[in-house]
Write an enzyme that holds these catalytic residues in place. Sequence first.
Site, PDB file in Angstrom:
ATOM      1  CB  SER A   1     -11.760   8.601  42.173  1.00 16.84           C
ATOM      2  OG  SER A   1     -12.596   9.730  42.559  1.00 16.84           O
TER       3      SER A   1
ATOM      4  CG  LEU B   1     -14.967  12.745  35.001  1.00 18.40           C
ATOM      5  CD1 LEU B   1     -15.470  13.077  33.497  1.00 18.40           C
ATOM      6  CD2 LEU B   1     -15.301  13.841  35.927  1.00 18.40           C
ATOM      7  CG  HIS B   2     -16.223   8.648  41.404  1.00 17.57           C
ATOM      8  ND1 HIS B   2     -17.233   9.075  42.408  1.00 17.57           N
ATOM      9  CD2 HIS B   2     -15.133   9.277  41.924  1.00 17.57           C
ATOM     10  CE1 HIS B   2     -16.814   9.716  43.305  1.00 17.57           C
ATOM     11  NE2 HIS B   2     -15.647  10.011  43.014  1.00 17.57           N
ATOM     12  CG  LEU B   3     -23.028   8.245  40.843  1.00 13.99           C
ATOM     13  CD1 LEU B   3     -23.587   8.298  39.423  1.00 13.99           C
ATOM     14  CD2 LEU B   3     -23.798   7.112  41.689  1.00 13.99           C
TER      15      LEU B   3
END
Length: 87
Positions: free
Chosen positions: A12, A14-16
């Site tokens: 996914s 570099l999400h949170l």
Amino acid sequence: MINQKIMINNPSGLHLRPAGNLCNEAMKYQSAITFEYDGGTANAKSVLSVLGACIKCGDEIELICDGADEQEAMKALTDAISGGLGE
């Protein structure tokens, strides 16, 4: 100053959570740590800067470390990214 290109392999991007893990690792070092990507530069010690880069799976970034502990910082960050940043 040293730099190295590395591929982001998180499904996914570099999400949170992985962005936070990257920042936490970068903040352990005195060196200035940034990365360049298609279209800009981001501060690896700022979660908002990393999230704003919108890095997706398969994107290549160029890590740049500049400072007294740049070698150690580069190794730790490339190891963390290769390891999936906790994902």
